[in-house]
Motif scaffolding. Structure first.
Motif, PDB file in Angstrom:
ATOM      1  N   GLN A 140      -2.647   2.123  -7.754  1.00 51.60           N
ATOM      2  CA  GLN A 140      -1.331   2.614  -7.255  1.00 51.60           C
ATOM      3  C   GLN A 140      -0.473   3.378  -8.360  1.00 51.60           C
ATOM      4  O   GLN A 140      -0.270   2.954  -9.453  1.00 51.60           O
ATOM      5  CB  GLN A 140      -0.584   1.341  -7.194  1.00 51.60           C
ATOM      6  CG  GLN A 140      -1.186   0.365  -5.699  1.00 51.60           C
ATOM      7  CD  GLN A 140      -1.318   1.098  -4.583  1.00 51.60           C
ATOM      8  OE1 GLN A 140      -0.287   1.836  -4.011  1.00 51.60           O
ATOM      9  NE2 GLN A 140      -2.161   1.244  -4.056  1.00 51.60           N
ATOM     10  N   CYS A 174       4.129   8.640  -7.498  1.00 52.30           N
ATOM     11  CA  CYS A 174       4.081   9.801  -6.809  1.00 52.30           C
ATOM     12  C   CYS A 174       5.678   9.989  -6.600  1.00 52.30           C
ATOM     13  O   CYS A 174       6.409   9.500  -6.074  1.00 52.30           O
ATOM     14  CB  CYS A 174       3.495   9.706  -5.383  1.00 52.30           C
ATOM     15  SG  CYS A 174       3.293  11.176  -4.581  1.00 52.30           S
ATOM     16  N   SER A 175       5.843  11.572  -6.974  1.00 52.99           N
ATOM     17  CA  SER A 175       7.271  11.954  -6.943  1.00 52.99           C
ATOM     18  C   SER A 175       7.559  12.034  -5.349  1.00 52.99           C
ATOM     19  O   SER A 175       8.950  12.085  -5.251  1.00 52.99           O
ATOM     20  CB  SER A 175       7.251  13.194  -7.557  1.00 52.99           C
ATOM     21  OG  SER A 175       6.262  14.288  -6.998  1.00 52.99           O
ATOM     22  N   ASP A 176       6.875  12.040  -4.579  1.00 51.13           N
ATOM     23  CA  ASP A 176       7.373  12.186  -3.005  1.00 51.13           C
ATOM     24  C   ASP A 176       7.714  10.820  -2.519  1.00 51.13           C
ATOM     25  O   ASP A 176       7.780  10.717  -1.246  1.00 51.13           O
ATOM     26  CB  ASP A 176       6.270  12.971  -2.291  1.00 51.13           C
ATOM     27  CG  ASP A 176       5.986  14.389  -2.955  1.00 51.13           C
ATOM     28  OD1 ASP A 176       7.252  15.057  -3.374  1.00 51.13           O
ATOM     29  OD2 ASP A 176       4.997  14.790  -2.711  1.00 51.13           O
ATOM     30  N   SER A 217       3.490   7.263   0.371  1.00 50.03           N
ATOM     31  CA  SER A 217       2.956   7.867   1.445  1.00 50.03           C
ATOM     32  C   SER A 217       2.371   6.891   2.649  1.00 50.03           C
ATOM     33  O   SER A 217       1.867   5.687   2.166  1.00 50.03           O
ATOM     34  CB  SER A 217       1.770   8.929   1.239  1.00 50.03           C
ATOM     35  OG  SER A 217       0.537   8.083   0.617  1.00 50.03           O
ATOM     36  N   GLN A 269      -3.992  14.511  -7.107  1.00 51.82           N
ATOM     37  CA  GLN A 269      -3.852  14.164  -5.655  1.00 51.82           C
ATOM     38  C   GLN A 269      -3.652  12.750  -5.480  1.00 51.82           C
ATOM     39  O   GLN A 269      -2.895  12.326  -4.571  1.00 51.82           O
ATOM     40  CB  GLN A 269      -5.165  14.400  -4.913  1.00 51.82           C
ATOM     41  CG  GLN A 269      -5.507  15.854  -4.532  1.00 51.82           C
ATOM     42  CD  GLN A 269      -6.587  16.021  -3.990  1.00 51.82           C
ATOM     43  OE1 GLN A 269      -7.895  15.593  -4.536  1.00 51.82           O
ATOM     44  NE2 GLN A 269      -6.639  16.653  -2.876  1.00 51.82           N
ATOM     45  N   CYS A 270      -3.639  11.876  -6.549  1.00 49.44           N
ATOM     46  CA  CYS A 270      -3.379  10.560  -6.450  1.00 49.44           C
ATOM     47  C   CYS A 270      -2.072  10.086  -7.215  1.00 49.44           C
ATOM     48  O   CYS A 270      -1.761   8.719  -7.254  1.00 49.44           O
ATOM     49  CB  CYS A 270      -4.510   9.478  -7.117  1.00 49.44           C
ATOM     50  SG  CYS A 270      -5.945   9.650  -6.235  1.00 49.44           S
ATOM     51  N   GLY A 271      -1.451  11.369  -7.625  1.00 47.75           N
ATOM     52  CA  GLY A 271      -0.078  10.747  -8.447  1.00 47.75           C
ATOM     53  C   GLY A 271      -0.085  11.049  -9.675  1.00 47.75           C
ATOM     54  O   GLY A 271       1.049  10.845 -10.333  1.00 47.75           O
TER      55      GLY A 271
END
Length: 827
Positions: A215, A218-220, A223, A276-278
């Protein structure tokens, strides 16, 4: 390099004199040529393989045929069915990695039925539990107790799922993976019991931890859906000295709730996969890469250690070795950092994944794909082992044994299986006991080389020696060697070229007249000079050669007698002193006085000094290695310090290589290993001198250490008329920086804190590299370095700081020998 698409294109024939072994012959193959051209070739008569790498494959028929072809060959092989079986045994490799490699592996419970001998009696590892079953039936109670204890153990940590699978050669690529929640004891036990019925001897049922996707923030924001899991593929290759080298890392990314396999995800770089995984921070990605590198190289080290203890039969042949390894990792968060956990080893899947990634870039960016080819270190190993196979048993005549600094020649010859025959002036030379044939012959008067070459040729024929080649690495004997090769019809550069290179003023004056074509011409690199044989020559030279200048012996070696002269009186004074002190070989053996003590005066050029070591074959440049020298202690020119690889910019490095190459060609040196000394001035490279033999001092040792290329092996191959296959863009695996120790400056240290025994002990512990150049601590006015001490580092700064600290601790550094100043060129 040939590709055989069918076992029918190959055949094994018994090898004479080697019972139980066979030579491998190729009758048909696909050949590859520049520009992407391929041809299907038929070979009549069949060609003999000098290296064999079999794709053992997943299919039963092809795999068996390839395995049978690879077994008990006289040529080196990079894989065998026997080694592959060990590699694919997950239980064995996990125990090996955990115990010997210190590599993290999944917490595993293994039930084995008649385990292989390599597993028996091994110490248990944390998180790895081995249960040996007496039979496959009636094991319900034992299985339930062991599974229950495992599922409750701390070794599983926060893992929520376990996988149950079969392990063994038979199940490679075929076993179904059963996933169960950790809390479902009954389901796990039932699956284990069901799989036990399928077991054969030396197979296992594994219950192992399934690590959840890491884990990462992630900036977004979070998900929706399952997290992404990363599977890391690392290819690691066996290089020179049986050392592992990580070649390439690729990754697969997929849903975290499903098993991630090689062929169900697209390959991508580690940086892209982690992003891609942050995880996009450069420092964190670099840390993960370093941990993967350490674990992958430790895995191959452990496998090679296991392999070293196996018999030839257990390996599948005397020459069968593992030359590369694929290591699959899962990424897990442990102890607050991302840790790669080794899932399995494989013999080709990771390399295939790397090839798929390279294929994505091949069309638009061919250069990038070539520079970063995962198979590059493997190919170098294949070529190196092939060269050893070709040279084993070759009969070579060595002219001149040299001193203590050349002891490595005799050790290497034994390692390569060469049959050496020696011509030497000293009847009591230590090397006389290390060769097949010793010919005592007085060669000290080199003005009689032509006559001596004829006499030696008669001696060789009289003894019935069937030679494959003849070579020398000793300055004094190079012209004689070329003349002898001409007499015996053996490959060598022409005697006229050797004479040109041997006499320093002749070299420069010849090249000054060599204006091309082609352009740039060698004349651009030559330096004005004047030969000196009398006082009258000195008077004439000071008006022809711009001062300050450099005065040196025409045929000298080791910078003995070389001096900076600033005016005419200094020129006359130094000429008189050398003429008086160094008249013949007895005055200073081994520096070329057997050729006389004529001198030359050449213009002094400002700039940094560099060595370029070249391998030429048929006038083609096969490889070049550039090193940097520190400032000399003027007015003398004895070397003080050096570093490799060069710190020059790529364009300057290319200029140095081309200058050295063109100067050699300009003198007619077409075949051999040559050492060219140059200075890089503001106007470009300028030639100091050409040594038409392998580089001396530490150079062979350093190039072998950093690049895995042995200049000695290249020299003997060229001497036998064989083209060495060398990397065109060799990649250094680190940096070396060294200083010279002089008796005049370091007698006290060399007799106490930096004694030969102390330096050797530090060398044996890997704390420094020692190259002993002289046998005795004998001070003298015209001295050569006693030894070279060097330190390695991942960067020039690291190597420099280590070396400086070492020299200060050993007493090598001092006011009259400021090591920090000598190393300042390398900042």
């Amino acid at each position: 390099m040939l590709l055989c698409l069918s076992p029918a294109w190959l055949m094994k024939v018994p090898a004479p004199g080697q019972p139980g072994e066979a030579a491998l012959l190729v009758s048909k193959a696909v050949s590859f040529h520049p520009g992407g051209l391929t041809f299907l070739d038929d070979f009549v008569p069949p060609r003999r393989a000098t290296y064999f790498l079999a794709g053992l494959g997943l299919g039963p028929s092809r795999g068996r045929e390839a395995a049978e072809l690879a077994r008990d060959l006289t040529c080196p092989t990079g894989a065998s069915a026997e080694l592959a079986r060990l590699l694919e045994d997950r239980l064995l490799t996990r125990q090996l990695l955990a115990q010997q490699g210190g590599v993290a592996v999944p917490a595993t419970l293994a039930f084995t039925y008649k385990p292989p001998g390599l597993l028996r009696g091994g110490d248990s590892s944390p998180g790895l539990r081995l249960v040996e079953l007496s039979g496959k039936e009636g094991q319900e109670t034992l299985v339930k107790e062991e599974v229950e204890a495992f599922l409750r153990s701390e070794a599983l940590g926060d893992v929520l799922q376990v996988a149950v699978k079969l392990s063994g050669w038979r199940w490679r690529g075929r076993q179904a993976l059963r996933l169960h929640p950790r809390a479902e004891l009954g389901a796990v036990v039932n699956t284990v019991l069901a799989l036990l019925e399928k077991l054969e001897e030396e197979e296992s049922v594994l219950v192992e931890a399934v690590y959840p996707p890491v884990q990462l923030p992630c900036s977004d924001g979070p998900s929706p859906g399952p997290g992404l899991a990363v599977r890391i593929c690392a290819v690691v290759c066996r290089t020179q000295g049986d050392r592992p080298l990580l070649s390439k890392v690729v990754c697969g990314v997929g849903r975290g709730d499903r098993p991630l396999r090689h062929h169900n995800s697209l390959p991508r770089t580690l940086e892209v996969a982690l992003a891609q995984c942050g995880l996009g921070e450069e420092a964190q990605v670099a840390a993960v890469r370093q941990r993967v590198k350490a674990a992958a190289e430790a895995a191959l080290t452990a496998m090679l250690a296991l392999e070293a203890g196996l018999s030839a039969e257990q390996r599948g042949g005397r020459r069968a070795h593992t030359d590369f390894l694929g290591v699959d990792f899962a990424l897990t968060a442990a102890g607050g950092m991302l840790t790669p956990v080794a899932l399995e080893l494989n013999g080709g899947l990771c390399l295939e994944a790397c090839g798929a990634l390279e294929g994505l870039w091949a069309a638009p960016r061919l250069g990038l794909a070539a520079d970063e080819a995962a198979a590059a270190p493997l190919v170098e190993t294949m070529l190196r082992r092939s060269a050893r196979c070709l040279m084993e048993g070759k009969q070579l005549l060595v002219v001149g044994a040299g001193g203590v600094s050349k002891k490595f020649v005799w050790e290497a010859a034994r390692d390569y299986g060469l049959q050496l025959h020696l011509v030497e002036s000293d009847p009591n030379h230590f090397a006389s006991q290390l060769v097949q044939t010793f010919i005592h012959f007085d060669m000290t008067e080199h003005r009689r080389d032509e006559e001596n070459a004829r006499l030696l040729a008669e001696l060789v024929r009289a003894r019935g020696l069937k030679l494959d080649g003849c070579f020398s690495y000793w300055d004094d004997c190079l012209v004689l060697t070329a003349l002898l090769c001409q007499e015996l019809g053996l490959p060598c550069s022409p005697p006229a070229a050797m004479r040109l290179a041997k006499k320093k003023s002749l070299t420069q004056l010849h090249l000054l007249r060599h204006h091309g074509p082609p352009w740039p011409a060698p004349s651009l690199h030559a330096v004005p000079c004047c030969p000196l044989e009398s006082e009258a020559d000195v008077e004439r030279a000071v008006h022809q050669v711009p001062l300050p200048g450099v005065m040196k012996l025409e045929f000298g070696a080791g910078a003995v007698g070389v001096r900076l002269v600033e005016d005419a009186p200094q020129c006359h004074e130094h000429f008189s002193r050398i003429t008086r002190d160094l008249q013949g070989e007895a005055d200073h053996p081994g520096i070329g006085l057997g050729w006389g003590n004529a001198m030359l005066l050449m213009e002094f050029v400002e700039g940094t000094e560099h060595d370029v070591d070249l391998v030429l074959f048929g006038g083609r440049l096969l490889a070049a290695f550039v090193s940097d020298n520190g400032p000399t202690r003027l007015p003398g020119f004895t070397e003080t310090a050096a570093c490799m690889p060069t710190g020059l910019a790529p364009e300057q490095e290319a200029q140095m290589v081309q200058a050295a190459f063109r100067c050699c060609l300009g003198c007619g040196l077409l075949d051999g290993v040559f050492n060219v000394e140059l200075k890089l001035t503001g106007a470009g490279p300028r030639l100091i001198e050409i040594n038409p033999r392998m580089g001396g001092f530490y150079l062979r040792d350093w190039i072998l250490e950093l690049y895995g290329v042995d200049l000695l092996l290249a020299a003997v191959m060229v001497a036998c008329g064989l083209r060495p296959a060398l990397p065109t863009r060799p990649r250094a695996r680190g940096h070396l920086m060294g200083v010279m120790c002089l008796v005049s400056q370091h007698l006290q240290a060399l007799s106490s804190t930096a004694s030969r025994e102390t330096l050797q002990a530090l060398h044996d512990r890997g704390l420094l590299r020692l190259n002993l150049l002289e046998e005795a601590l004998v001070p003298g006015e015209y001295e050569e370095p006693y030894c070279s001490v060097a330190c390695a580092g991942s960067s020039p700064t690291e190597a420099r700081l280590r070396l400086l600290g070492l020299c200060q601790g050993l007493g090598i550094d001092g006011p009259s020998y400021p090591v920090a100043h000598f190393l300042s060129h390398f900042k």
